[in-house]
Design an enzyme around this catalytic site. Structure first.
Site, PDB file in Angstrom:
ATOM      1  N   ASP A 279      -9.223  23.577 -19.543  1.00  0.00           N
ATOM      2  CA  ASP A 279      -8.311  24.580 -19.043  1.00  0.00           C
ATOM      3  C   ASP A 279      -6.994  24.374 -19.797  1.00  0.00           C
ATOM      4  O   ASP A 279      -6.823  23.417 -20.561  1.00  0.00           O
ATOM      5  CB  ASP A 279      -8.148  24.466 -17.517  1.00  0.00           C
TER       6      ASP A 279
HETATM    7  C1  GLC Z   1      -5.109  29.164 -16.649  1.00  0.00           C
HETATM    8  C2  GLC Z   1      -6.259  29.176 -15.676  1.00  0.00           C
HETATM    9  C3  GLC Z   1      -7.573  29.542 -16.309  1.00  0.00           C
HETATM   10  C4  GLC Z   1      -7.321  30.485 -17.462  1.00  0.00           C
HETATM   11  C5  GLC Z   1      -6.586  29.709 -18.540  1.00  0.00           C
HETATM   12  C6  GLC Z   1      -6.245  30.575 -19.739  1.00  0.00           C
HETATM   13  O1  GLC Z   1      -4.211  28.144 -16.330  1.00  0.00           O
HETATM   14  O2  GLC Z   1      -6.474  28.020 -14.874  1.00  0.00           O
HETATM   15  O3  GLC Z   1      -8.383  30.118 -15.276  1.00  0.00           O
HETATM   16  O4  GLC Z   1      -8.553  30.974 -17.961  1.00  0.00           O
HETATM   17  O5  GLC Z   1      -5.405  29.101 -18.029  1.00  0.00           O
HETATM   18  O6  GLC Z   1      -5.317  31.546 -19.377  1.00  0.00           O
END
Ligand code: GLC
Length: 744
Positions: A279
């Site tokens: 993430d």
């Molecule tokens: C965010 C979220 C994730 C998302 C990623 C990219 O913090 O936790 O669900 O896909 O970053 O934006």
């Protein structure tokens, strides 16, 4: 092997979309191995680096040319996408294409209901169609990887991200999550109108303690495997091309460094060979977690745990080369990570077809808008109706009141980075079209959902007094749910409760229509309303969908994917709970307790003095303009043995005056287990459409596998004993039938 030169024009035309060449897995793996053998250590590390869109900046272009970036998120300008891709193909040493990724969570330009809303449809068709449309729109600008579906089980509505998933139940989440993945990936991922799905957040993120985002979780492996992993196992075995590991730790180990989760279970046990992305910065965040002393250690832990791509963490690009040179990450492991990235690029057809046709961009097709409206109609839940709905022909003066009646931005809900709000059709706009502007008076009453001012009350009350009916559009602004947006007070925000009370004083019947990203606590408001309609942020076509339902041009069929609490402090709350040794009974509630009551006089069972027990509205609940009746379930046998199935049938009758869709649910209880089992669990569901007066027999199959759970030894077992089975309209209704399972 590129077949393009050998295919005739006719053969090329026969291909459904622009020519693509789906390589076999064998060919892909051979290409991957051959490419890896040519790559330098730096180029391998570069493929694992994912950067957020910096446009066509020198920094991004130089990184691409040097082979230091393998994928980019948040670049949505098709011309820039093609230019960046050309830099990778023509100006880097090996010409490896980039993958462009984006959070396309419930639509790209045509916005569908938030996933929690789509879950209320209990319809795999609705969810798959929405994802397919999202893929068509997003891939047309070059996005070939979406960070969706989120299949986190969530049972605590304080957690803002409940909005992004499919609710509290593993079976519902599994089925709808797979429908979304099918929609994104289509039948051939190498076609340019597809997107790689991303099952997230692996795993257990929805169990964040106290419903506070990013918080720690404590999930024993038996519960992880019974509740939180099934939707991910289905994704892994059902073809999801990518996964994303979660921010949280499970019992002290952050997912980004959890080899048992990312490798032992996901790859070795489930046999998955896709791409695992971190993430945003989650590898780096193992430092504040207190699991990594520094970024170098975080990189080592993540690489050896099995995270393929570092999203905006700068851990891999900073330290992985050194870690490999020093043998702390083996070359074999590095090559595994790189192979997972390259395999996805081949599966997406990017080596053969890296560029997009900028002339083919098409958003808001009429068919897409119609699908989005149908999604609103099927995902909106009727919670109460004293008969005031559908709006009667005699109603002439409609007062539309509330902060969500004309909120183009907020009706779209969370995670709509690419929203063009001017395309959102609000309830006010649709109601005026339907009933005539002169018959619809609009007074917001409060300016936005958090507005604490009462300045607009008098005008709203006056409008209510002058009207035949009040449509009170209440709820949450989009910003009050989604990532990092958790609430401890689950009631209507701002002064909406007071506004509802003032409107109720007028005596004009009120239909309360709620748009929110989570279940809300609304006891007093529900009591004062003649009808309550719940729409979990419906997206672009919220207005037309709700108007069709309120007017009776469409019929309600939505059912709750989450339990609605009676009090904010009652959560986490879910139907598949354990019975305890003293299940709630004989409850004496707080206002009924006599003075100086004896210590044990209120009943020593599992309940709250101030709200009793159980939900305000149960999982699976939803009304219709029809009334449906269910026969008692009939079983093909009272005993089940290994390798056999029991057929369960139930006659469902539409006693109403209009056609309707009814979501029929199958629940089972295992009465005694080596580990205590829930009081009931959803095992299957099916939609049935019934004409007025029509009866249909709905049947389900129960097999021993459906009754299995993980025992204390982490074995998946079905134990002999007595079971109850319900076929019902929700998790609290129906009369059970019984059967026994014998493993002899
Ligand atoms: C965010 C979220 C994730 C998302 C990623 C990219 O913090 O936790 O669900 O896909 O970053 O934006």
């Amino acid at each position: 092997m590129n077949l393009k030169p050998f295919l005739t024009a006719a053969a090329l035309a026969a291909l459904a979309v622009s020519p693509v060449f789906a390589l076999t897995e064998q060919e892909i793996n051979a290409n991957v191995a051959a490419l890896i053998s040519k790559m330098t250590l730096e180029e391998k590390v570069g493929q694992l680096n994912q950067l957020s869109g910096l446009g066509y900046s020198p920094e991004m272009v130089n990184a691409i040319k040097a082979g230091n970036v393998g994928s980019i998120l948040n670049e949505t300008d098709p011309a820039i996408v093609n230019k960046l891709q050309r830099e990778a193909i023509e100006n880097s040493r090996l010409g490896i294409p980039l993958i462009i990724a984006r959070d396309v969570i419930h639509g790209y330009k045509t916005i569908f209901p938030i996933p929690l809303g789509q879950a209320a449809s209990w319809s795999e068709e609705i969810v798959e169609e929405g994802a397919r449309i999202a893929a068509e729109e997003a891939s047309s600008v070059g996005i070939r990887w979406t960070f969706s579906p989120m299949v986190d089980i969530a049972r605590d509505p304080r957690w803002g991200r409940m909005a992004e998933g499919f609710g509290e139940d593993p079976v519902l989440t599994t089925r709808l999550g797979m429908a979304m993945t099918r929609g994104y990936q289509g039948d051939d991922l190498s076609k340019p109108n597809t997107m790689a799905a991303c099952a997230k957040h692996f795993a257990g993120y929805g169990a964040s303690e106290s419903g506070k985002d990013y918080n720690t979780t404590w999930i024993p492996e038996v519960q992880l495997r019974d509740v939180y992993l099934p939707p991910f196992e289905a994704q892994a075995k059902g073809g999801a091309a990518t996964f994303m590991c979660s921010f949280n730790d499970i019992c002290g180990v952050p997912s980004s460094g959890n080899k048992h989760l990312l490798t032992d279970i996901l790859r070795d046990e489930w046999g998955w060979d896709g791409l695992m992305v971190s993430d945003w910065g989650s590898i780096q965040q193992m430092i504040p977690h207190g699991y990594s002393a520094d970024l170098r250690q975080a990189a080592e832990q993540a690489a050896n745990a099995g995270v393929d791509v570092d999203m905006e963490g700068y851990a891999y690009i900073g330290y992985l080369k050194d870690l490999v040179e020093k043998g702390e990450v083996s070359t074999e492991q590095l090559d595994n990570l790189v192979a997972n990235v390259l395999r996805l690029k081949y599966r997406l057809g990017l080596f053969e077809n890296p560029y997009i046709d900028e002339s083919k961009i098409n958003f808001y097709a009429p068919s897409s808008l119609a699908a989005a409206q149908k999604a609103v109609e099927q995902s909106t839940v009727l919670l109460k109706n004293d008969g005031i709905l559908p709006i009667k022909k005699g109603v002439k003066k409609i007062a539309v009141i509330g902060p969500m009646a004309d909120a183009q931005h907020d009706q779209a809900g969370t995670w709509v980075f690419d929203l063009e709000k001017e395309h959102c059709v609000t309830p006010l706009t649709s109601l005026r079209e339907k009933y005539g502007k002169k018959n619809v008076t609009y007074v917001p009453g409060v300016k936005f959902s958090r507005d604490l001012s009462h300045d607009g009350f008098d005008e709203a009350v006056k409008a209510a007094k002058d009207a035949d009916i009040v449509l009170f559009f209440a709820g949450e602004e989009a910003v009050l749910s989604g990532e990092a947006h958790c609430r401890t007070d689950l009631t209507l925000p701002g002064a909406q409760k007071e506004l509802m009370a003032a409107l109720a004083e007028t005596g004009t019947p009120i239909v309360m229509v709620v748009q929110a990203g989570r279940p809300l606590v609304m006891n007093d408001e529900v009591a004062k309303a003649a009808a309550v309609v719940y729409c979990f942020h419906g997206g672009t076509m919220t207005g037309p969908g709700l108007t069709a339902l309120l007017a009776g041009d469409a019929n309600f069929s939505g059912k709750l994917p989450v339990s609605f609490p009676k009090a904010s402090a009652q959560v986490p709350l879910y139907y598949a709970h354990k019975n305890t040794g003293r299940p709630a009974e004989g409850m004496t509630l707080i206002n009924d307790i006599p003075l100086e009551a004896g210590q044990t006089s209120t009943g020593c069972t599992s309940f709250y003095l101030d709200c009793g027990d159980g939900p305000a509205f149960p999982f699976g609940y939803g009304l219709s303009y029809n009334n449906y009746s269910y026969s008692d379930p009939k079983l093909s046998s009272a005993t089940l043995t290994p390798g056999e199935t029991i057929t369960v049938t139930c006659d469902v009758t539409n006693n109403g005056s209009r056609e309707g869709r009814e979501v029929v649910q199958l629940y089972v209880r295992d009465h005694v287990g080596s580990l205590i089992r829930p009081v009931k669990e959803l095992k299957d569901f099916a939609s049935v459409t019934l004409a007025p007066g029509e009866t249909k027999t709905v049947s389900f199959e129960i097999n021993p596998e459906m009754l299995s759970f993980y025992n204390a030894q982490l074995q998946k077992v079905t134990e002999p004993g007595e079971f109850s089975v319900w076929v019902a309209p929700n998790s609290e209704s129906g009369s059970p039938a019984s059967f026994s399972y014998s493993d002899k």
